[in-house]
Motif scaffolding. Structure first.
Motif, short mmCIF file in Angstrom:
data_model
loop_
_atom_site.label_atom_id
_atom_site.label_comp_id
_atom_site.label_asym_id
_atom_site.label_seq_id
_atom_site.Cartn_x
_atom_site.Cartn_y
_atom_site.Cartn_z
N GLU A 192 3.63 -0.73 8.68
CA GLU A 192 2.20 -1.03 8.62
C GLU A 192 1.39 0.25 8.43
OE1 GLU A 192 0.90 -3.39 11.88
OE2 GLU A 192 2.26 -5.06 11.44
N ALA A 193 1.80 1.33 9.10
CA ALA A 193 1.10 2.61 8.93
C ALA A 193 1.28 3.14 7.51
CB ALA A 193 1.63 3.62 9.94
N ALA A 194 2.48 2.96 6.95
CA ALA A 194 2.72 3.41 5.57
C ALA A 194 1.85 2.63 4.59
CB ALA A 194 4.20 3.24 5.22
N LEU A 195 1.72 1.33 4.80
CA LEU A 195 0.90 0.50 3.91
C LEU A 195 -0.58 0.85 4.05
CD1 LEU A 195 0.58 -1.70 1.85
CD2 LEU A 195 0.77 -3.40 3.69
N ALA A 196 -1.04 1.06 5.28
CA ALA A 196 -2.43 1.46 5.49
C ALA A 196 -2.71 2.82 4.85
CB ALA A 196 -2.75 1.50 6.98
N LEU A 237 -10.15 -1.78 5.27
CA LEU A 237 -10.79 -0.75 6.07
C LEU A 237 -10.27 0.63 5.69
CD1 LEU A 237 -12.53 0.27 8.40
CD2 LEU A 237 -10.66 -0.34 9.96
N ALA A 238 -8.94 0.77 5.59
CA ALA A 238 -8.35 2.07 5.26
C ALA A 238 -8.80 2.54 3.88
CB ALA A 238 -6.83 1.97 5.31
N GLU A 239 -8.94 1.61 2.95
CA GLU A 239 -9.41 1.98 1.61
C GLU A 239 -10.82 2.58 1.66
OE1 GLU A 239 -10.76 -0.21 -2.51
OE2 GLU A 239 -9.34 -1.25 -1.21
N GLU A 240 -11.69 1.97 2.44
CA GLU A 240 -13.05 2.49 2.55
C GLU A 240 -13.07 3.84 3.24
OE1 GLU A 240 -15.78 1.14 1.12
OE2 GLU A 240 -14.29 -0.21 0.25
N LEU A 241 -12.23 4.03 4.25
CA LEU A 241 -12.16 5.32 4.92
C LEU A 241 -11.62 6.39 3.98
CD1 LEU A 241 -10.84 4.30 8.46
CD2 LEU A 241 -13.20 4.71 7.73
N GLY A 242 -10.68 6.00 3.12
CA GLY A 242 -10.16 6.95 2.12
C GLY A 242 -11.22 7.34 1.11
N ALA A 243 -12.02 6.37 0.69
CA ALA A 243 -13.10 6.67 -0.26
C ALA A 243 -14.12 7.62 0.36
CB ALA A 243 -13.78 5.38 -0.71
N GLY A 244 -14.30 7.52 1.68
CA GLY A 244 -15.24 8.39 2.37
C GLY A 244 -14.59 9.65 2.94
N LEU A 245 -13.27 9.82 2.71
CA LEU A 245 -12.53 11.00 3.18
C LEU A 245 -12.63 11.20 4.69
CD1 LEU A 245 -13.38 13.60 0.37
CD2 LEU A 245 -11.21 12.41 0.72
N ALA A 246 -12.71 10.11 5.44
CA ALA A 246 -12.83 10.21 6.89
C ALA A 246 -11.61 10.91 7.47
CB ALA A 246 -12.96 8.82 7.50
N PRO A 247 -11.80 12.01 8.21
CA PRO A 247 -10.65 12.75 8.75
C PRO A 247 -10.13 12.19 10.07
CG PRO A 247 -12.67 13.93 9.27
CD PRO A 247 -13.08 12.72 8.45
N GLU A 248 -10.83 11.25 10.67
CA GLU A 248 -10.41 10.73 11.97
C GLU A 248 -9.06 10.01 11.85
OE1 GLU A 248 -14.24 12.12 12.31
OE2 GLU A 248 -13.60 10.57 10.89
N PRO A 249 -8.14 10.22 12.82
CA PRO A 249 -6.78 9.69 12.72
C PRO A 249 -6.69 8.22 13.13
CG PRO A 249 -6.99 11.00 14.71
CD PRO A 249 -8.31 11.11 13.99
N LEU A 250 -7.37 7.35 12.40
CA LEU A 250 -7.38 5.94 12.74
C LEU A 250 -6.00 5.31 12.59
CD1 LEU A 250 -8.94 3.30 13.45
CD2 LEU A 250 -9.16 2.95 10.98
N ILE A 251 -5.31 5.61 11.50
CA ILE A 251 -4.01 4.98 11.25
C ILE A 251 -2.98 5.40 12.30
CG2 ILE A 251 -2.11 4.76 9.59
CD1 ILE A 251 -4.25 5.01 7.36
N PRO A 252 -2.84 6.69 12.62
CA PRO A 252 -1.93 7.06 13.71
C PRO A 252 -2.32 6.44 15.06
CG PRO A 252 -2.44 8.98 12.37
CD PRO A 252 -3.36 7.89 11.94
N ALA A 253 -3.62 6.33 15.31
CA ALA A 253 -4.07 5.71 16.57
C ALA A 253 -3.70 4.23 16.61
CB ALA A 253 -5.57 5.90 16.74
N ALA A 254 -3.87 3.54 15.47
CA ALA A 254 -3.52 2.13 15.40
C ALA A 254 -2.02 1.93 15.58
CB ALA A 254 -3.99 1.54 14.07
N LEU A 255 -1.21 2.85 15.05
CA LEU A 255 0.24 2.79 15.24
C LEU A 255 0.57 2.85 16.73
CD1 LEU A 255 2.84 4.89 13.22
CD2 LEU A 255 3.07 4.56 15.67
N SER A 256 -0.05 3.80 17.44
CA SER A 256 0.21 3.94 18.87
C SER A 256 -0.27 2.72 19.64
CB SER A 256 -0.48 5.20 19.41
OG SER A 256 0.06 6.37 18.83
N MET A 269 -3.15 -7.54 7.86
CA MET A 269 -3.01 -6.31 7.08
C MET A 269 -3.99 -6.28 5.93
SD MET A 269 -1.09 -4.02 8.32
CE MET A 269 -1.20 -2.94 6.90
N GLY A 270 -4.43 -7.42 5.45
CA GLY A 270 -5.46 -7.43 4.41
C GLY A 270 -6.72 -6.74 4.88
N GLU A 271 -7.15 -7.07 6.09
CA GLU A 271 -8.34 -6.45 6.66
C GLU A 271 -8.10 -4.97 6.96
OE1 GLU A 271 -8.60 -10.83 7.43
OE2 GLU A 271 -7.04 -9.30 7.63
#
Length: 343
Positions: free
Chosen positions: A199-203, A64-83, A58-60
């Motif tokens: 895990e999705a909530a933390l990401a 990654l999620a922090e960097e995507l948030g800084a870049g405002l990436a709209p791709e649904p990576l976290i929901p995809a990782a949950l699935s 989860m550290g990694e």
């Protein structure tokens, strides 16, 4: 290395031209970028190597999620990782490979009421707030069967799906399942679905941390260059105090997110894991809204215009603050699960 690799997709500070071009379009993100995320191993970052993942912690994932948030990436990576995490427990792994490659988007339709982290699994209940549902190839449906939570796979083509726009230019979907079209792929995921939602909530908390950090950096740059009455406005003491308050919010949020990720990777389970996740998500949800709103105000009139990038961060925070549980929900859950010496 993960943070550096994220810059290829979502440079810190944002690629606002790309973000703006995707807003209020269908499906609201770039499928080619999602495929790139799959090729880089991000969708399966948390999956064991034996299941086709990277086997990282989860550290990694939070980095990654922090960097995507800084870049405002709209791709649904976290929901995809949950699935992907749920499909790792499926008897039929056919849907996992294209998801990990980013060639298909499988979304988990688990939520039946607003502001909840509970998965009732009611067979005939509509599923709400499915993020970026318009781009889904198929949906995962957790269904309660006595004491077990079975998992079914429903093709998106022909599904009874209603799409609504969100403030940041993305979408939420409401799905009315037709179980006659669904395929049963797992007998019981009840023991893991709560964990993967945490895990999705933390990401998501980490994504919000990146969002507010980028908004704050943009604001500091403005305070250091904008002049009024012949002076740089960043030299005004009242504005310095407000900026210092926001910096404290950022530091507290980072401590919560990194502490929760470290606890997960150290093996925290049960109430201990739920407590640290709720502490981090409650802090991130409240702080992200406060920081991004204050950043708008510190920019003055220009901050309220849609053409200026500061508003993009506020809109993203408004959408994600309640995803996987609001601050109020997580405060209640923290009180229920935290050890007495932490209350």
């Amino acid at each position: 290395m993960i943070r550096d690799s994220a810059a290829a997709v979502a440079p810190r500070g944002g690629d606002s031209k790309r973000v703006r071009a995707l807003r209020f379009t269908d499906p609201g993100y770039d499928p080619a970028v999602l495929r790139q995320m799959g090729e880089m191993g991000w969708i399966g970052l948390r999956l064991p190597e034996a299941a086709g993942g990277a086997g990282l912690g989860m550290g990694e994932m939070c980095a990654l999620a922090e960097e995507l948030g800084a870049g405002l990436a709209p791709e649904p990576l976290i929901p995809a990782a949950l699935s992907a995490a749920l499909l790792g427990y499926a008897d039929d792994q056919a849907a996992l490979t294209p998801l990990l490659a980013g060639e298909a988007l499988t979304l988990t339709a688990w939520q039946e009421r607003a502001d909840s982290l509970v998965t009732p699994g009611t067979p005939d209940a509509k599923r709400i707030f499915v993020p970026m549902a318009g781009g889904a190839t198929q949906f995962l449906l957790p269904l309660r069967e006595g004491t077990r939570m079975a998992l079914h796979l429903l093709p998106a083509a022909g599904a009874d799906l209603t799409i609504e726009r969100t403030q940041d230019g993305g979408t939420y979907g409401t799905l009315r399942p037709d179980l006659s079209r669904a395929t049963r792929i797992a007998d019981d995921v009840g023991g893991v679905i709560g964990r993967v939602l945490d895990e999705a909530a933390l990401a998501t908390a980490a994504y919000l941390l990146g969002t507010m950090e980028a908004a704050f950096a943009l604001t500091l740059q403005y305070l250091r260059t904008r002049q009024q009455f012949g002076r740089i406005i960043g030299t005004f003491q009242s504005l310095q105090h407000r900026a210092a308050d926001l910096k404290i919010q950022l530091s507290l949020t980072r401590a919560g997110v990194e502490g929760a990720a470290a606890a997960f990777d150290a093996g925290a389970t049960g109430d201990a894991a739920r407590a640290v996740v709720s502490r981090a998500k409650a802090r991130a949800a409240e702080a992200s809204l406060r920081v991004t709103r204050e950043c708008i105000q510190l920019h003055g009139g220009i901050g309220y215009t849609d053409e200026y990038d500061a508003g993009l961060y506020l809109r993203k925070a408004m959408v994600l603050a309640n995803q996987y549980g609001s601050a109020a929900l997580h405060r209640r859950r923290f009180l229920e699960t935290a050890p007495e010496d932490e209350e």
